[in-house]
Design a protein around this motif. Structure first.
Motif, PDB file in Angstrom:
ATOM      1  N   ASP A  20       0.821  -1.216   0.000  1.00 29.43           N
ATOM      2  CA  ASP A  20       0.000   0.000   0.000  1.00 29.43           C
ATOM      3  C   ASP A  20       0.853   1.262   0.000  1.00 29.43           C
ATOM      4  O   ASP A  20       1.944   1.284   0.559  1.00 29.43           O
ATOM      5  CB  ASP A  20      -0.881   0.045   1.260  1.00 29.43           C
ATOM      6  CG  ASP A  20      -2.050  -0.915   1.167  1.00 29.43           C
ATOM      7  OD1 ASP A  20      -2.067  -1.753   0.256  1.00 29.43           O
ATOM      8  OD2 ASP A  20      -2.940  -0.816   2.031  1.00 29.43           O
ATOM      9  N   ASP A  21       0.255   2.306  -0.585  1.00 25.10           N
ATOM     10  CA  ASP A  21       0.767   3.677  -0.464  1.00 25.10           C
ATOM     11  C   ASP A  21       2.074   3.947  -1.193  1.00 25.10           C
ATOM     12  O   ASP A  21       2.806   4.865  -0.813  1.00 25.10           O
ATOM     13  CB  ASP A  21       0.884   4.091   1.016  1.00 25.10           C
ATOM     14  CG  ASP A  21      -0.481   4.115   1.673  1.00 25.10           C
ATOM     15  OD1 ASP A  21      -1.351   4.835   1.166  1.00 25.10           O
ATOM     16  OD2 ASP A  21      -0.686   3.378   2.655  1.00 25.10           O
ATOM     17  N   HIS A 114      -5.803   3.651  -5.328  1.00 24.25           N
ATOM     18  CA  HIS A 114      -5.837   3.808  -3.867  1.00 24.25           C
ATOM     19  C   HIS A 114      -6.221   5.250  -3.530  1.00 24.25           C
ATOM     20  O   HIS A 114      -5.651   5.874  -2.652  1.00 24.25           O
ATOM     21  CB  HIS A 114      -4.461   3.432  -3.285  1.00 24.25           C
ATOM     22  CG  HIS A 114      -4.477   3.150  -1.810  1.00 24.25           C
ATOM     23  ND1 HIS A 114      -5.429   2.377  -1.198  1.00 24.25           N
ATOM     24  CD2 HIS A 114      -3.648   3.553  -0.809  1.00 24.25           C
ATOM     25  CE1 HIS A 114      -5.171   2.305   0.104  1.00 24.25           C
ATOM     26  NE2 HIS A 114      -4.103   3.020   0.370  1.00 24.25           N
ATOM     27  N   HIS A 118      -5.840  10.133  -0.469  1.00 28.11           N
ATOM     28  CA  HIS A 118      -5.957   9.200   0.656  1.00 28.11           C
ATOM     29  C   HIS A 118      -6.872   9.713   1.781  1.00 28.11           C
ATOM     30  O   HIS A 118      -7.263   8.960   2.654  1.00 28.11           O
ATOM     31  CB  HIS A 118      -4.570   8.864   1.230  1.00 28.11           C
ATOM     32  CG  HIS A 118      -4.469   7.500   1.849  1.00 28.11           C
ATOM     33  ND1 HIS A 118      -5.008   7.188   3.075  1.00 28.11           N
ATOM     34  CD2 HIS A 118      -3.871   6.360   1.414  1.00 28.11           C
ATOM     35  CE1 HIS A 118      -4.738   5.917   3.359  1.00 28.11           C
ATOM     36  NE2 HIS A 118      -4.065   5.389   2.362  1.00 28.11           N
ATOM     37  N   GLY A 172      -7.175   2.829   4.064  1.00 30.42           N
ATOM     38  CA  GLY A 172      -7.371   2.432   5.462  1.00 30.42           C
ATOM     39  C   GLY A 172      -8.496   1.416   5.635  1.00 30.42           C
ATOM     40  O   GLY A 172      -8.966   1.207   6.745  1.00 30.42           O
TER      41      GLY A 172
HETATM   42 ZN   LIG Z   1      -3.198   3.493   2.209  1.00 24.75          ZN
END
Ligand SMILES: [Zn+2]
Length: 389
Positions: A20-21, A114, A118, A172
């Motif tokens: 992720d991220d 994603h 965010h 999240g």
């Molecule tokens: Zn994330």
């Protein structure tokens, strides 16, 4: 008996590493650059990606990664941090865009959605994300605004990197009442919408009028170090001075859970983040650096098993083809009726049988104790001449 294999090439279970991220961000907390890097250093020597290559992919080149990647400037790294932060949106730096393209076209990993930024801080002066951050899909007041901002991401990845986005993940894993409808409206192939710790919930399933695949997340990258690493949170670390003695027992349970996922042919989706660095200076829970020994244990275990290493996209696509196909056998004919209502290309199905067989001129090969043929199929009836060897 002929049947459609649960997974491609009759592998017992598919596995994906979900990171992720990945984003064009650098948070200057540590001396070692790769620890500060969320993707900003691309694949240069000191980058997080080079770290992954040297410490994981060299030993396990079969690993396939789905990188969940926001397209605007990532909002979690907070400007009010005492650490120096660099961050850019997709499209602001050519080098980063080329890096993402290379990950997909050359290294055969996946870039997935994603969100845009965010989410947002409730109190931007407070750099702690705990209870002070609203994640992206928690914020969309209407389905329309959610769909517009989400589809804008799909467009940008296509325009800037020539990457086709087919799925993604809630930031999240947080959502509200309209979130699933937003994803459904965007008509993705799959969406990673939940963390699953109960076995009955491990299987993928369809949701919404567009039948998007709900993709499970079921194994954490830190399972083999969870109780022993220091997080930088004084309270948590105090407890860990005692808890660390229970790590061997915890690891045994982790092996048991991993084996169960495998044995039952579930998707094994290993969840982590790219970087340990946060605006607060604490260690980000689940990351490739802190968890490297745990990741090595996971892949050492999987290396001895019948695993299909694939991206979320590959796994979801196979699931889609499998769930929309019906197999029938007539005297010397095998028929697969495939309802490709989403018009996907490169649609492959694996047919298994206990003895060697032939479909048209394709010979079966053995894998995982059965004879198997991987067959590209088209919408409608696929009729094949069946013979035995
Ligand atoms: Zn994330």
């Amino acid at each position: 008996m002929f049947k459609i294999s649960k997974w491609f090439n009759n592998y017992q279970a598919p596995s994906v590493l979900m990171i992720d991220d990945l984003s064009d961000v650098y948070i200057d907390v540590y001396d070692r650059e790769y620890k500060n890097d969320w993707g900003h250093l691309c694949d240069s020597d000191q980058s997080a990606y080079s770290y992954l290559q040297n410490l994981l992919f060299k030993k396990f080149p079969q690993i396939k990664v789905t990188f969940f990647t926001p397209y605007a400037r990532h909002n979690v790294p907070n400007e009010n941090s005492k650490y120096k932060i660099k961050k850019y949106a997709l499209g602001e730096r050519d080098e980063y865009a080329k890096f993402l393209t290379k990950l997909v076209k050359e290294h055969k990993h996946e870039i997935a959605h994603h969100g845009s930024n965010h989410g947002e801080y409730i109190d931007p002066k407070n750099v702690s994300t705990a209870n002070n951050f609203k994640h992206e899909w928690e914020l969309f007041e209407s389905v329309k605004s959610g769909v517009d901002i989400t589809l804008e991401g799909v467009k940008r990845f296509k325009d800037i990197c020539d990457i086709t986005i087919s799925g993604g993940k809630f930031c999240g894993y947080k959502m509200r009442e309209n979130s699933m409808e937003i994803i459904d409206e965007c008509n993705f192939l799959y969406w990673s919408d939940r963390i699953n710790f109960i076995e009955k919930d491990y299987e993928a399933h369809f949701f919404g009028k567009n039948r998007v695949i709900s993709f499970p997340t079921n194994f954490s990258s830190n399972e083999f170090v969870r109780l022993s690493y220091m997080s930088g949170h004084p309270q948590r670390d105090k407890k860990k001075k005692i808890l660390k003695y229970f790590q061997p027992l915890y690891s045994l349970i982790a092996y048991y859970n991993l084996f169960n996922l495998y044995k039952n042919g579930h998707i094994i989706s290993i969840q982590t983040h790219i970087s340990p660095s946060t605006a607060l200076g604490t260690v980000q829970a689940l990351n490739i650096v802190t968890d490297i020994s745990s990741l090595t244990k996971i892949y050492n275990f999987l290396a001895k098993k019948s695993i299909w290493y694939a991206t979320c996209h590959d796994i979801a696509k196979y699931f889609y083809v499998r769930e929309n196909s019906k197999l029938s056998i007539y005297d010397n004919k095998l028929e697969i009726e495939f309802n490709n209502h989403k018009n996907y290309t490169d649609t492959t199905i694996s047919i298994v049988h206990d003895k060697p067989f032939k479909l048209n001129d394709i010979l079966s090969k053995q894998n995982n104790n059965l004879e198997v043929i991987n067959l590209e199929i088209k919408n409608g009836i696929n009729s094949l001449r069946l013979s035995y060897i």
